[in-house]
Design an enzyme around this catalytic site. Structure first.
Site, mmCIF file in Angstrom:
data_model
loop_
_atom_site.group_PDB
_atom_site.id
_atom_site.type_symbol
_atom_site.label_atom_id
_atom_site.label_comp_id
_atom_site.label_asym_id
_atom_site.label_seq_id
_atom_site.Cartn_x
_atom_site.Cartn_y
_atom_site.Cartn_z
ATOM 1 N N HIS A 10 0.821 -1.206 0.000
ATOM 2 C CA HIS A 10 0.000 0.000 0.000
ATOM 3 C C HIS A 10 0.862 1.266 0.000
ATOM 4 C CE1 HIS A 10 1.078 0.742 4.204
ATOM 5 N NE2 HIS A 10 0.903 -0.563 4.395
ATOM 6 N N GLU A 83 -2.055 -7.198 7.385
ATOM 7 C CA GLU A 83 -0.686 -7.124 7.871
ATOM 8 C C GLU A 83 -0.517 -7.997 9.117
ATOM 9 O OE1 GLU A 83 2.297 -7.107 7.550
ATOM 10 O OE2 GLU A 83 2.927 -5.006 7.270
#
EC number: 3.1.3.-
Length: 227
Positions: A10, A83
């Site tokens: 990202h 994550e």
């Protein structure tokens, strides 16, 4: 034939910019992160991406949406691509973690089996994320000679890459940190089978079949690509 897998991190968040541990906290892209995602979208155009799957955390999902808008593709999300859960470290700065647990971050970086207090190890992240790829391999036949884009997080991408390549636990730290809005590319090919017709014809281009996708051989083409 081959199947290309592109895994992009990202864009930047305020947590990234201030060296704060995010983990599974649901943080947003900064203005710089939006610009990075837009640049990644420009660079990824024309690479034959046919499908996009993203972590459901906002910073990854929005990065994926920016890329999807540029490529004219819908984005699906999957929580298994989140994550690493950093447990008690989440929300703390690097300095705060180092002050409370001297040397612990170094151990974490160099031992894929070690987890922060209350969190996950890289090996655990790989085990929850890899089925996303395996399911796509089994259920998405249009992947042949195309690319699938996964938009996720640095830790997740590193762990998943190590798992797909079959790295030994001690080799996981060989992959350096992935920059914001940068990506890795892997290629899957049908695994060589001695005695098969493929072995008799070195010039043949075998295609994935229902009984061979689970034994795909993965190759690392590029790491930390981007602007």
């Amino acid at each position: 034939m081959t199947r290309r897998l592109i895994m992009a991190r990202h864009g930047q968040t305020v947590y990234n910019a201030t060296r704060r541990m995010q983990g599974q906290l649901d943080t947003a892209l900064s203005d710089a992160g939006v610009a990075q995602a837009q640049e990644a979208a420009r660079l990824l155009a024309g690479r034959g991406i046919a499908r996009i799957v993203a972590s459901d955390l906002e910073r990854a999902a929005r990065t994926a949406q920016i890329i999807g808008d540029r490529l004219g593709l819908l984005v699906s999300t999957d929580a298994r691509l989140r994550e690493t859960n950093l447990g008690q470290w989440q929300g703390k700065t690097h300095q705060e973690v180092d002050g409370a647990h001297p040397g612990a971050r170094a151990v974490w970086r160099h031992d894929a089996s070690w987890a922060p207090p209350g969190g996950e190890s890289r090996l655990e992240v790989a085990r929850r994320a890899r089925p996303v790829v395996e399911e796509l391999m089994a259920d998405y036949p249009d992947w042949d000679d195309a690319a699938v884009l996964i938009v996720a997080h640095g830790g997740t991408i590193s762990a998943l890459t190590g798992s797909l390549l079959g790295l030994h636990d001690a080799q996981y730290p060989l992959l350096s940190g992935l920059s914001n809005a940068h990506w890795a590319q892997l290629t899957a090919r049908p695994r060589f089978r001695p005695g098969s017709t493929d072995a008799l014809d070195p010039g043949s281009l075998p295609r994935f079949e229902a009984d061979t996708v689970a034994q795909a051989q993965w190759y690392l083409d590029a790491w930390n690509m981007g602007a």
